[in-house]
Structures are given as C-alpha cells and as structure tokens.
Motif scaffolding. Structure first.
Motif, PDB file in Angstrom:
ATOM      1  N   ARG A  92       0.823  -1.202   0.000  1.00 22.60           N
ATOM      2  CA  ARG A  92       0.000   0.000   0.000  1.00 22.60           C
ATOM      3  C   ARG A  92       0.863   1.261   0.000  1.00 22.60           C
ATOM      4  N   PRO A  93       0.760   2.089  -1.058  1.00 14.97           N
ATOM      5  CA  PRO A  93       1.448   3.385  -1.035  1.00 14.97           C
ATOM      6  C   PRO A  93       0.884   4.271   0.067  1.00 14.97           C
ATOM      7  N   SER A  94       1.720   5.039   0.717  1.00 13.14           N
ATOM      8  CA  SER A  94       1.315   5.809   1.890  1.00 13.14           C
ATOM      9  C   SER A  94       0.314   6.910   1.559  1.00 13.14           C
ATOM     10  N   THR A  95       0.286   7.400   0.302  1.00 11.66           N
ATOM     11  CA  THR A  95      -0.631   8.486  -0.056  1.00 11.66           C
ATOM     12  C   THR A  95      -1.917   7.973  -0.695  1.00 11.66           C
ATOM     13  N   SER A  96      -2.254   6.704  -0.467  1.00 12.10           N
ATOM     14  CA  SER A  96      -3.420   6.108  -1.117  1.00 12.10           C
ATOM     15  C   SER A  96      -4.711   6.853  -0.782  1.00 12.10           C
ATOM     16  N   TRP A  97      -5.604   6.965  -1.769  1.00 11.78           N
ATOM     17  CA  TRP A  97      -6.914   7.581  -1.574  1.00 11.78           C
ATOM     18  C   TRP A  97      -7.878   6.659  -0.831  1.00 11.78           C
ATOM     19  N   TYR A  98      -7.996   5.422  -1.326  1.00  6.21           N
ATOM     20  CA  TYR A  98      -9.071   4.537  -0.891  1.00  6.21           C
ATOM     21  C   TYR A  98      -8.591   3.281  -0.156  1.00  6.21           C
ATOM     22  N   ILE A  99      -7.363   2.866  -0.372  1.00  8.18           N
ATOM     23  CA  ILE A  99      -6.891   1.628   0.249  1.00  8.18           C
ATOM     24  C   ILE A  99      -6.680   1.866   1.741  1.00  8.18           C
ATOM     25  N   PRO A 100      -7.315   1.063   2.596  1.00  9.83           N
ATOM     26  CA  PRO A 100      -7.224   1.308   4.044  1.00  9.83           C
ATOM     27  C   PRO A 100      -5.825   1.007   4.581  1.00  9.83           C
ATOM     28  N   GLU A 101      -5.492   1.631   5.703  1.00 10.10           N
ATOM     29  CA  GLU A 101      -4.189   1.403   6.325  1.00 10.10           C
ATOM     30  C   GLU A 101      -4.146   0.084   7.091  1.00 10.10           C
ATOM     31  N   THR A 102      -5.309  -0.390   7.505  1.00  6.16           N
ATOM     32  CA  THR A 102      -5.399  -1.681   8.198  1.00  6.16           C
ATOM     33  C   THR A 102      -6.615  -2.425   7.672  1.00  6.16           C
ATOM     34  N   SER A 103      -6.580  -3.733   7.782  1.00  5.97           N
ATOM     35  CA  SER A 103      -7.717  -4.542   7.355  1.00  5.97           C
ATOM     36  C   SER A 103      -7.645  -5.903   8.040  1.00  5.97           C
ATOM     37  N   PRO A 104      -8.792  -6.461   8.451  1.00  8.08           N
ATOM     38  CA  PRO A 104      -8.798  -7.811   9.025  1.00  8.08           C
ATOM     39  C   PRO A 104      -8.675  -8.899   7.958  1.00  8.08           C
ATOM     40  N   LEU A 105      -8.808  -8.502   6.677  1.00  9.72           N
ATOM     41  CA  LEU A 105      -8.814  -9.491   5.606  1.00  9.72           C
ATOM     42  C   LEU A 105      -7.416  -9.809   5.080  1.00  9.72           C
ATOM     43  N   PHE A 106      -6.474  -8.875   5.238  1.00  9.14           N
ATOM     44  CA  PHE A 106      -5.146  -9.083   4.675  1.00  9.14           C
ATOM     45  C   PHE A 106      -4.113  -8.273   5.441  1.00  9.14           C
ATOM     46  N   THR A 107      -2.873  -8.698   5.318  1.00  6.12           N
ATOM     47  CA  THR A 107      -1.749  -7.978   5.904  1.00  6.12           C
ATOM     48  C   THR A 107      -1.352  -6.834   4.985  1.00  6.12           C
ATOM     49  N   ILE A 108      -1.054  -5.676   5.564  1.00  3.90           N
ATOM     50  CA  ILE A 108      -0.713  -4.508   4.758  1.00  3.90           C
ATOM     51  C   ILE A 108       0.725  -4.082   5.034  1.00  3.90           C
ATOM     52  N   ILE A 109       1.466  -3.867   3.953  1.00  2.00           N
ATOM     53  CA  ILE A 109       2.803  -3.301   4.050  1.00  2.00           C
ATOM     54  C   ILE A 109       2.739  -1.890   3.483  1.00  2.00           C
ATOM     55  N   ASN A 110       2.862  -0.900   4.340  1.00  5.35           N
ATOM     56  CA  ASN A 110       2.834   0.490   3.900  1.00  5.35           C
ATOM     57  C   ASN A 110       4.213   0.901   3.402  1.00  5.35           C
ATOM     58  N   VAL A 111       4.267   1.473   2.211  1.00  7.20           N
ATOM     59  CA  VAL A 111       5.524   1.951   1.649  1.00  7.20           C
ATOM     60  C   VAL A 111       5.374   3.435   1.331  1.00  7.20           C
ATOM     61  N   PRO A 112       6.361   4.248   1.666  1.00  5.40           N
ATOM     62  CA  PRO A 112       6.243   5.700   1.436  1.00  5.40           C
ATOM     63  C   PRO A 112       6.314   6.051  -0.038  1.00  5.40           C
ATOM     64  N   ASP A 113       5.453   6.958  -0.460  1.00  5.33           N
ATOM     65  CA  ASP A 113       5.507   7.454  -1.829  1.00  5.33           C
ATOM     66  C   ASP A 113       5.110   8.916  -1.836  1.00  5.33           C
ATOM     67  N   GLU A 114       5.191   9.542  -3.013  1.00  7.34           N
ATOM     68  CA  GLU A 114       4.955  10.983  -3.137  1.00  7.34           C
ATOM     69  C   GLU A 114       3.889  11.302  -4.176  1.00  7.34           C
ATOM     70  N   ILE A 115       3.054  10.328  -4.526  1.00 10.37           N
ATOM     71  CA  ILE A 115       2.083  10.535  -5.597  1.00 10.37           C
ATOM     72  C   ILE A 115       0.917  11.372  -5.091  1.00 10.37           C
ATOM     73  N   LYS A 116       0.705  12.530  -5.705  1.00 11.51           N
ATOM     74  CA  LYS A 116      -0.411  13.412  -5.361  1.00 11.51           C
ATOM     75  C   LYS A 116      -0.991  13.996  -6.640  1.00 11.51           C
ATOM     76  N   PHE A 117      -2.328  13.916  -6.763  1.00 11.70           N
ATOM     77  CA  PHE A 117      -2.989  14.481  -7.939  1.00 11.70           C
ATOM     78  C   PHE A 117      -3.730  15.774  -7.631  1.00 11.70           C
ATOM     79  N   ARG A 157       6.705   7.639 -13.104  1.00 11.76           N
ATOM     80  CA  ARG A 157       8.030   7.973 -12.563  1.00 11.76           C
ATOM     81  C   ARG A 157       8.055   7.778 -11.052  1.00 11.76           C
ATOM     82  N   LEU A 158       7.019   8.257 -10.353  1.00  9.59           N
ATOM     83  CA  LEU A 158       6.987   8.099  -8.902  1.00  9.59           C
ATOM     84  C   LEU A 158       6.756   6.641  -8.498  1.00  9.59           C
ATOM     85  N   THR A 159       6.014   5.900  -9.324  1.00  9.12           N
ATOM     86  CA  THR A 159       5.855   4.459  -9.058  1.00  9.12           C
ATOM     87  C   THR A 159       7.196   3.756  -9.145  1.00  9.12           C
ATOM     88  N   CYS A 160       8.000   4.098 -10.148  1.00  5.84           N
ATOM     89  CA  CYS A 160       9.328   3.492 -10.293  1.00  5.84           C
ATOM     90  C   CYS A 160      10.244   3.900  -9.147  1.00  5.84           C
TER      91      CYS A 160
END
Length: 562
Positions: A92-117, A157-160
């Motif tokens: 999970r990119p840290s600036t995600s719009w909709y993806i939750p930071e925690t979930s009981p359904l799956f393990t989440i690995i938060n990674v820092p990114d700079e994507i902003k629209f 570019r920011l994804t890479c």
C-alpha cells in the motif's frame, strides 16, 4: 511432520450429490444410519491423518493494487479470495486515496511514496469542456493532451521511484522472499506489481483491462486495426476507410505513450535493479493469467488468447434492500419510478453552469432523482431531486422502480447497468468512457450526450427518450439475460484461475512466446521478403535467359546473312 497446503479442486457431481463450497460432496439421498457410519469412519481417519499432516486451505498471495476505482475491483476480488481461505499481503502506497491502512482481511505493508494528484482531473475536465465548446484553439487542445501525458509520466516515474526504494530495502525484500508467496496479483494499469513479480520470480496474475500503454488485448492478442477499434477512437467494429485511418493514428499514439511517455521510467529502473535489458511491456506479456474485466456481451468480438479469462461484471451482485430513507424516497415516486446519476470517483463535481442545467432538467421530470453530487448545490435544484455524497449504486440499479441511469461511462457502472438491465444516458468525461458508452449505444441500450451539447433542453429530451421509449429497457434486459447465462459466475471463474496458477506454479502452457519475436518475425515480414526475393530472382533469371536466347538467335541470323 509433513506440511501440505491443499488448494480447492473443482468437479462436477452426479445424481445424489451437490456442490459444496468447501470442495467436497455432501450426499443428499443416503439414510441417516449410513451417514452416521460414514461420518464415524471419516472422523477417525481425519484424526489419524492430523497426527502426521498439517493441512491448510489456501495459498499465500502478494497483491500490488492500483488506487481509485481500480481498487474497488481489486477489493472485491480479495474479499472472495479471503472467503476461499487464502492469506494475502498487500503493498500500500502511503498516499493512497481509498486503500485502508489496516484490514482484518489481509496484511498490509505500507511503503512511502509521493504521488499526489490534488485537483488535476477537475482542472483537466474544465479545460476539455472549453475545447469541446469551441472556447479553446487546437493549440490549446494539444497543450491539454501534453498535460495528460505529463500526468502519466509523473505517475509512472513516482511508481518506479517507490519500487526502487523497495528494492533497496534489503530487509523488506528478505521479508517478501521469506513469505514464500504463491503468486503476485496486480492491476497492470500501473506496472509496479509486474516489476515486483519479475524481481521476486513469482507467477503473475493480472486483474486487468488496461496496461500502462493502453487496452491490454493489444499487448497479447492479434488485434487487426481494420475491425478492432483502439480506445479513444470512439468507433465500433464496423469502420469506414477514413475511420480506419484514424484508428491507425490512435494506435500510433498508444505506441508513443508506451515507448516515450511511460517506458523510459521502467528502463531506468531496470538499469539499476535488473541484470538484463528489460522491457515493462515484455514483463507484462509474461503474465500467466489475464483476468479481463469485460466480456463479449459488453465488448465487440475480437481474437483472444488461451490465458485470457473474461470476468466482466464480476463485481455485480443481486441488490439488497435500500436504507429506510432511500426506500421511502423512491417509493414516494409511485408509478413514475426514479432515476439515479453518478459521475464516478475521479472528479469532485461538474462545473456549476453544467450542474445547474442538469438540475433544471431533473426538476421537470415526473420521476424522483438520486444524484451523487460533490460540488456546490445547484441553484436550479427541484424538490424531486435528492443530492447524496454516496449511494448504494448496485442496490439502486437492482430496484424494481428504477427507470434510468445517468452515468459517466466507467466500466464498473456500465457493467452494473447491464447486469440489472437498466438503460443508460451517458455523459462521457475522458479516458475510455465514451468507448464504453458506445458499446451500450450500439446494442440499443442507451444514449450518449456529449458535454459540448449538454444543456437543459438536450438533457431533458434525452432523459425523456430513455425513460419513455421501452426499447432501451428491453435491449438492456436482453443483455442482462445474456450476461447471466453462464456456467460459472465471473467471480468464481476468477477465483478458479487464481487457484489454478497456485496449484500448478504458473500457467506457462497457456502463454504464447510470440512476444519474444522481433516485430518483423511476428508479422512474417522476413518470410514475405524472402519469398518476394525468390520470385524476383526467378523472374530476373527468366528474363535474362530469354534475352540471352534472343541475342544468340539474332547473332546467328546476322552471321548467316553476311
């Protein structure tokens, strides 16, 4: 002690058996004593086996999603996989719009990114409307397109950059390797998951319709431009000569996007972290299974490949009862029914002058209206219209009193309308939306109203046509019957093929290696040129022989005459 991870198998039962989602048969016609006897034996056997075999019901999946409406699709797929007993880890990119930071359904690995629209899509829409209404020059339009390419380049570019930081984090990579994942599940519209799967050397399943250069079929399946319309062309599979010329132009734009807008960022990533001279398109083509979010009830017929699985409408499901306030509102419409409107998740709201025109047209309708509108409250809003920030779209589309769906033409909304048999009035904004709505219009299930033509009169007239002409509803209900007439639901089919890849460590036997060929070999140009050269050589030899024979004959006649 042996560790065995048994994935579900799929079989067809005969008489006296029913399919059970726990993947075994449940007899229905045996007597109770027989059942008890069989049950006792089974329990003893299970106890003995449990002493030697530690079993588990599912696989281990690494998920690299794409945000926005794409996440909605991935979430539904992940919920089904969780219900099947699989464990999942999500990047999970840290600036995600909709993806939750925690979930009981799956393990989440938060990674820092700079994507902003920020407000990019709202600004982009306003500029596009100005051009469509003739308020901007061709140069301005080209400037708008360049801005769009810049946005794409920025995102990739920011994804890479995010991937590069992940690859440099040896602790994270070691953790991912130690997890012993069975496969990577990703949306290839942004190719981060594709690159990660190749880096970790894992089987790859794509939850796809788009890749980073355009529509996914063009990367893997024969796609004759004579009858396969490129997304953005706005054409059907029956094109005139000049439309085919324009279709080739759009295909060239797609290639430009791949090789000059998106591709260079992945090339730089490859130079830093991969040994070989890699290509993001090639890695995408190496995927084991493509789960395509469409079907041929929705799309035009076209060639395909054996590792492409069609799961169009997999997010659709029977409607549930509405909340009390919404149910009371739609019931108050009586026999006139109601209309819903939603313009998707990318834009916050339509420009105020357009929203006012739409609200005034809604106010004239005998139907009630539920409008998902996030902008300013229109000044012309009627008493029959309810503004909401969110609505249960699937449940409203499945309500017996719905009359029409006003939509921007996103794939999810169009397929939900087909599933429930609701006619569509489309107002496309950008991307593939016009092309999606075109497929509905070509099948007689709706109309398209261009933003440049939208005013109170045209909108009201189009809505009246949709709601009063029964042919639109009849055509959409026919499409609904075709969509539902399948041996297995699209979601079950997707789940089966994901588990197939886990059971068999990939699906290489379904994947063609044609993507490894040079373009001239793929199109047999080397063979054609060789054959033409042989024919040319044969003709030259024949001509030379004839000339030689004629010259000899002329020389003999001349000597004889002298």
């Amino acid at each position: 002690m042996e560790h065995s991870c048994q994935l579900p198998t799929y079989e067809v039962g005969g008489a006296g058996a029913r399919y059970n989602k726990t993947d075994h048969y449940a007899p229905e016609i045996m007597g109770s004593s027989t059942l008890q006897s069989v049950g006792n034996v089974a329990l003893k056997a299970a106890f003995l086996l449990s002493m030697f075999v530690e079993s588990c019901n599912g696989g281990n999946i690494l998920v690299f999603p794409v945000d926005g409406s794409h996440w909605i699709n991935m979430k539904i797929l992940m919920e089904d996989l969780h219900a099947r007993g699989h464990s999942m880890t999500l990047i999970r990119p840290s600036t995600s719009w909709y993806i939750p930071e925690t979930s009981p359904l799956f393990t989440i690995i938060n990674v820092p990114d700079e994507i902003k629209f920020d407000d990019f899509f709202d600004v982009y829409l306003k500029k596009q409307i100005e051009f469509l209404k003739g308020k901007a020059s061709v140069l301005k339009f080209l400037s708008i397109q360049l801005e769009f390419f810049d946005m794409l380049s920025y995102y990739h570019r920011l994804t890479c950059a995010l991937l590069s930081r992940m690859f440099d984090d040896r602790e994270l990579i070691q953790r991912l390797q130690n997890e012993k994942f069975d496969l990577v599940l990703t949306d290839p519209a942004i190719s981060g998951g594709v690159m990660l799967a190749h880096y970790l050397k894992l089987p790859l399943v794509l939850n796809a319709r788009w890749i980073c250069s355009g529509e996914g079929h063009f990367a893997i399946a024969p796609s004759p431009l004579s009858y396969i319309p490129v997304t953005g062309s706005g054409y059907s599979d029956n094109m005139t000569f000049f439309q085919r010329v324009k279709n080739v132009f759009f295909y060239s734009t797609m290639l430009f996007q791949n090789y000059f807008v998106v591709g260079p960022h992945y090339k730089d990533l490859c130079k830093k972290h991969f040994d070989e001279n890699c290509n993001v398109l090639t890695y995408t083509q190496e995927a084991d299974i493509w789960l395509m979010r469409l079907d041929f009830v929705f799309d035009f017929p076209r060639p395909t490949m054996p590792n492409v699985v069609y799961m169009g409408g997999f997010q659709c499901k029977p409607s549930k009862p509405l909340p009390d306030d919404l149910e009371a509102f739609v019931q108050s419409a009586g026999e006139h029914g109601f209309v819903i409107m939603s313009m998707g998740t990318l834009v916050k709201g339509l420009p105020s002058e357009i929203a006012d025109e739409i609200a005034a047209a809604f106010a004239k309708l005998p139907q009630k209206v539920i409008w998902r509108h996030l902008g300013e409250r229109p000044s012309t809003l009627g008493n029959n219209t309810m503004l909401v920030q969110w609505m249960p779209q699937n449940d409203l589309l499945g309500h017996p009193q719905i009359k029409a769906f006003v939509a921007h033409g996103g794939t999810n909304g169009v397929q939900e309308a087909i599933y429930h048999g609701v006619p569509v009035l489309g107002i496309p904004l950008f991307f593939d939306q016009f092309d999606n709505l075109l497929r509905v219009r070509e099948r007689g299930g709706g109309l398209i109203l261009d933003l440049s033509e939208l005013n109170q009169h045209t909108f009201h007239t189009s809505l009246q046509e949709i709601t009063q002409n029964p042919s639109y509803r009849e055509n959409m209900q026919r499409l609904s019957r075709l969509h539902r007439d399948q041996p297995m639901s699209p979601l079950d089919q997707a789940g089966f093929w994901i588990e197939f890849v886990m059971r068999n460590k990939g699906a290489a036997h379904l994947r063609t290696d044609s993507y490894k060929m040079p373009w001239y070999t793929y199109h047999s140009l080397d063979v054609i040129l060789t054959l033409l050269s042989l024919v040319g050589l044969l003709l030259l030899t024949t001509v030379a022989a004839i000339r030689y024979t004629c010259c000899r004959m002329c020389c003999r006649k001349k000597v004889k005459h002298e």
